[in-house]
Write a protein that holds these residues in place. Structure first.
Motif, PDB file in Angstrom:
ATOM      1  N   ALA A 123       0.840  -1.193   0.000  1.00  0.00           N
ATOM      2  CA  ALA A 123       0.000   0.000   0.000  1.00  0.00           C
ATOM      3  C   ALA A 123       0.876   1.244   0.000  1.00  0.00           C
ATOM      4  O   ALA A 123       1.772   1.374   0.832  1.00  0.00           O
ATOM      5  N   GLN A 124       0.592   2.129  -0.948  1.00  0.00           N
ATOM      6  CA  GLN A 124       1.307   3.403  -1.005  1.00  0.00           C
ATOM      7  C   GLN A 124       0.492   4.443  -0.262  1.00  0.00           C
ATOM      8  O   GLN A 124      -0.612   4.785  -0.660  1.00  0.00           O
ATOM      9  N   GLY A 125       1.047   4.917   0.868  1.00  0.00           N
ATOM     10  CA  GLY A 125       0.394   5.962   1.643  1.00  0.00           C
ATOM     11  C   GLY A 125       0.478   7.296   0.927  1.00  0.00           C
ATOM     12  O   GLY A 125       1.332   7.505   0.067  1.00  0.00           O
ATOM     13  N   ALA A 183      10.482  12.256  -2.391  1.00  0.00           N
ATOM     14  CA  ALA A 183      11.591  13.068  -1.906  1.00  0.00           C
ATOM     15  C   ALA A 183      11.108  14.223  -1.035  1.00  0.00           C
ATOM     16  O   ALA A 183      11.786  14.612  -0.087  1.00  0.00           O
ATOM     17  N   THR A 184       9.937  14.770  -1.342  1.00  0.00           N
ATOM     18  CA  THR A 184       9.399  15.899  -0.581  1.00  0.00           C
ATOM     19  C   THR A 184       7.919  15.665  -0.297  1.00  0.00           C
ATOM     20  O   THR A 184       7.254  14.913  -1.010  1.00  0.00           O
ATOM     21  N   PRO A 185       7.362  16.341   0.705  1.00  0.00           N
ATOM     22  CA  PRO A 185       5.923  16.215   0.975  1.00  0.00           C
ATOM     23  C   PRO A 185       5.057  16.717  -0.179  1.00  0.00           C
ATOM     24  O   PRO A 185       3.909  16.331  -0.321  1.00  0.00           O
ATOM     25  N   ASN A 186       5.620  17.585  -1.050  1.00  0.00           N
ATOM     26  CA  ASN A 186       4.869  18.104  -2.197  1.00  0.00           C
ATOM     27  C   ASN A 186       4.847  17.137  -3.368  1.00  0.00           C
ATOM     28  O   ASN A 186       4.122  17.365  -4.339  1.00  0.00           O
ATOM     29  N   SER A 187       5.658  16.101  -3.327  1.00  0.00           N
ATOM     30  CA  SER A 187       5.642  15.092  -4.391  1.00  0.00           C
ATOM     31  C   SER A 187       4.308  14.358  -4.365  1.00  0.00           C
ATOM     32  O   SER A 187       3.613  14.340  -3.351  1.00  0.00           O
ATOM     33  N   VAL A 188       3.970  13.738  -5.476  1.00  0.00           N
ATOM     34  CA  VAL A 188       2.745  12.942  -5.560  1.00  0.00           C
ATOM     35  C   VAL A 188       3.113  11.577  -6.125  1.00  0.00           C
ATOM     36  O   VAL A 188       3.780  11.490  -7.157  1.00  0.00           O
ATOM     37  N   ILE A 189       2.706  10.521  -5.429  1.00  0.00           N
ATOM     38  CA  ILE A 189       2.924   9.154  -5.914  1.00  0.00           C
ATOM     39  C   ILE A 189       1.596   8.654  -6.464  1.00  0.00           C
ATOM     40  O   ILE A 189       0.552   8.818  -5.837  1.00  0.00           O
ATOM     41  N   TYR A 190       1.634   8.035  -7.648  1.00  0.00           N
ATOM     42  CA  TYR A 190       0.413   7.569  -8.293  1.00  0.00           C
ATOM     43  C   TYR A 190       0.204   6.062  -8.200  1.00  0.00           C
ATOM     44  O   TYR A 190      -0.918   5.596  -8.075  1.00  0.00           O
ATOM     45  N   GLN A 191       1.290   5.292  -8.327  1.00  0.00           N
ATOM     46  CA  GLN A 191       1.109   3.850  -8.468  1.00  0.00           C
ATOM     47  C   GLN A 191       2.268   3.081  -7.843  1.00  0.00           C
ATOM     48  O   GLN A 191       3.421   3.507  -7.905  1.00  0.00           O
ATOM     49  N   CYS A 192       1.913   1.937  -7.255  1.00  0.00           N
ATOM     50  CA  CYS A 192       2.916   0.982  -6.788  1.00  0.00           C
ATOM     51  C   CYS A 192       2.514  -0.385  -7.331  1.00  0.00           C
ATOM     52  O   CYS A 192       1.325  -0.659  -7.498  1.00  0.00           O
ATOM     53  N   SER A 193       3.514  -1.215  -7.636  1.00  0.00           N
ATOM     54  CA  SER A 193       3.186  -2.566  -8.113  1.00  0.00           C
ATOM     55  C   SER A 193       4.350  -3.516  -7.874  1.00  0.00           C
ATOM     56  O   SER A 193       5.498  -3.097  -7.748  1.00  0.00           O
ATOM     57  N   PHE A 194       3.983  -4.788  -7.797  1.00  0.00           N
ATOM     58  CA  PHE A 194       4.983  -5.854  -7.748  1.00  0.00           C
ATOM     59  C   PHE A 194       5.307  -6.268  -9.175  1.00  0.00           C
ATOM     60  O   PHE A 194       4.469  -6.149 -10.071  1.00  0.00           O
ATOM     61  N   THR A 219       5.803   4.852  -8.969  1.00  0.00           N
ATOM     62  CA  THR A 219       5.901   5.993  -9.873  1.00  0.00           C
ATOM     63  C   THR A 219       5.058   7.160  -9.367  1.00  0.00           C
ATOM     64  O   THR A 219       4.057   6.966  -8.688  1.00  0.00           O
ATOM     65  N   GLY A 220       5.509   8.366  -9.756  1.00  0.00           N
ATOM     66  CA  GLY A 220       4.793   9.572  -9.370  1.00  0.00           C
ATOM     67  C   GLY A 220       5.406  10.787 -10.035  1.00  0.00           C
ATOM     68  O   GLY A 220       6.205  10.666 -10.973  1.00  0.00           O
ATOM     69  N   ASN A 221       5.067  11.958  -9.550  1.00  0.00           N
ATOM     70  CA  ASN A 221       5.590  13.200 -10.097  1.00  0.00           C
ATOM     71  C   ASN A 221       7.036  13.361  -9.642  1.00  0.00           C
ATOM     72  O   ASN A 221       7.296  13.630  -8.475  1.00  0.00           O
ATOM     73  N   GLY A 222       7.961  13.164 -10.573  1.00  0.00           N
ATOM     74  CA  GLY A 222       9.386  13.221 -10.261  1.00  0.00           C
ATOM     75  C   GLY A 222       9.909  11.967  -9.591  1.00  0.00           C
ATOM     76  O   GLY A 222      11.027  11.952  -9.097  1.00  0.00           O
ATOM     77  N   VAL A 223       9.103  10.896  -9.586  1.00  0.00           N
ATOM     78  CA  VAL A 223       9.488   9.659  -8.897  1.00  0.00           C
ATOM     79  C   VAL A 223       9.345   8.458  -9.822  1.00  0.00           C
ATOM     80  O   VAL A 223       8.282   8.221 -10.390  1.00  0.00           O
ATOM     81  N   PHE A 224      10.417   7.730 -10.001  1.00  0.00           N
ATOM     82  CA  PHE A 224      10.393   6.414 -10.643  1.00  0.00           C
ATOM     83  C   PHE A 224      11.406   5.568  -9.887  1.00  0.00           C
ATOM     84  O   PHE A 224      12.608   5.678 -10.097  1.00  0.00           O
ATOM     85  N   LYS A 225      10.900   4.776  -8.942  1.00  0.00           N
ATOM     86  CA  LYS A 225      11.796   3.989  -8.093  1.00  0.00           C
ATOM     87  C   LYS A 225      11.531   2.509  -8.292  1.00  0.00           C
ATOM     88  O   LYS A 225      10.387   2.073  -8.391  1.00  0.00           O
ATOM     89  N   PRO A 275      13.798  15.011 -13.862  1.00  0.00           N
ATOM     90  CA  PRO A 275      12.568  14.457 -13.277  1.00  0.00           C
ATOM     91  C   PRO A 275      11.338  14.710 -14.156  1.00  0.00           C
ATOM     92  O   PRO A 275      11.194  15.797 -14.723  1.00  0.00           O
ATOM     93  N   GLN A 276      10.502  13.709 -14.283  1.00  0.00           N
ATOM     94  CA  GLN A 276       9.285  13.811 -15.076  1.00  0.00           C
ATOM     95  C   GLN A 276       8.109  13.365 -14.245  1.00  0.00           C
ATOM     96  O   GLN A 276       8.266  12.772 -13.175  1.00  0.00           O
ATOM     97  N   ASN A 277       6.927  13.592 -14.762  1.00  0.00           N
ATOM     98  CA  ASN A 277       5.711  13.163 -14.088  1.00  0.00           C
ATOM     99  C   ASN A 277       5.340  11.787 -14.634  1.00  0.00           C
ATOM    100  O   ASN A 277       4.682  11.680 -15.671  1.00  0.00           O
ATOM    101  N   TYR A 278       5.758  10.731 -13.926  1.00  0.00           N
ATOM    102  CA  TYR A 278       5.476   9.361 -14.340  1.00  0.00           C
ATOM    103  C   TYR A 278       4.097   8.973 -13.774  1.00  0.00           C
ATOM    104  O   TYR A 278       3.967   8.718 -12.593  1.00  0.00           O
ATOM    105  N   GLN A 279       3.075   8.970 -14.615  1.00  0.00           N
ATOM    106  CA  GLN A 279       1.707   8.736 -14.156  1.00  0.00           C
ATOM    107  C   GLN A 279       1.387   7.259 -13.942  1.00  0.00           C
ATOM    108  O   GLN A 279       0.494   6.924 -13.176  1.00  0.00           O
ATOM    109  N   CYS A 280       2.101   6.381 -14.650  1.00  0.00           N
ATOM    110  CA  CYS A 280       1.880   4.936 -14.481  1.00  0.00           C
ATOM    111  C   CYS A 280       3.098   4.194 -14.987  1.00  0.00           C
ATOM    112  O   CYS A 280       3.996   4.768 -15.565  1.00  0.00           O
ATOM    113  N   HIS A 281       3.105   2.893 -14.774  1.00  0.00           N
ATOM    114  CA  HIS A 281       4.215   2.070 -15.260  1.00  0.00           C
ATOM    115  C   HIS A 281       3.693   0.700 -15.674  1.00  0.00           C
ATOM    116  O   HIS A 281       2.566   0.342 -15.443  1.00  0.00           O
TER     117      HIS A 281
END
Length: 187
Positions: A105-107, A132-143, A154-160, A181-187
């Motif tokens: 679960a992505q909080g 990285a920051t509280p202003n970041s937005v995460i959209y999706q997590c998956s196995f 994945t999220g705004n500026g996040v691809f981990k 950094p890009q806005n990664y909306q899904c993966h």
């Protein structure tokens, strides 16, 4: 808003949030069944159907985000999960592992904490902050579809990409982290 509001249980059955309930609709028989929301929660924020199609996880917004896992055959609640370490009021994305034994679960804001449980035993396995920051937005997590230990967020500026090792989540090297950094909306 639920990011991925429709899930397929099988070829003739869809599952979606409807108000404070989750609706299971059989397209052939035109029959609806409902999974009730948890008391004292505000809204449904994420849903996920297990790969074995036996369970559904429903995340709801409240003082602390709440996840209820239901048995899709009996429609009974199997488990209630929450994260005590998080300051978030919601989970924005849910995912079952390929073997349906783990639930991730992505909080949401402000701490964007990714949590993994062995859900049938309600056993906490691992957690890590993904933004990285509280202003970041995460959209999706998956196995990974083939490995319970490989995870993508994945999220705004996040691809981990992370690996679950001995109840710890380790960040894996990734070529996308070297780019602007890009806005990664899904993966």
């Amino acid at each position: 808003d639920v990011r991925e509001p429709v899930a397929y249980v099988d070829e003739q059955t869809v599952l979606y949030p409807a108000g404070h309930n989750t609706c299971i609709f059989n397209l052939e028989q035109r029959i609806q069944r409902f999974l009730p929301g948890t008391d004292k929660t505000e809204e449904i924020t994420a849903i996920a159907v297990s790969p074995n199609k036996k369970f559904v996880a429903v995340a709801e917004k409240s003082d602390k985000g709440v996840i209820t896992v239901f048995d899709l055959h009996s429609l009974k609640r199997r488990r209630l999960l929450t994260s005590t370490d998080s300051h978030s009021k919601e989970f924005v994305s849910l995912a079952f592992s390929p073997d349906s034994k783990l639930l991730m679960a992505q909080g949401g804001a402000p701490d964007w904490c990714l949590t993994i449980w062995t859900w049938e035993k309600a056993k906490f396995m691992a957690a890590v902050k993904t933004a990285a920051t509280p202003n970041s937005v995460i959209y999706q997590c998956s196995f990974s579809p083939t490995d319970n230990n490989l995870i993508t967020v994945t999220g705004n500026g996040v691809f981990k990409q992370l690996k679950l090792v001995d109840s710890n989540l380790k960040l894996l090297p990734n070529a996308l982290n070297k780019r602007e950094p890009q806005n990664y909306q899904c993966h």
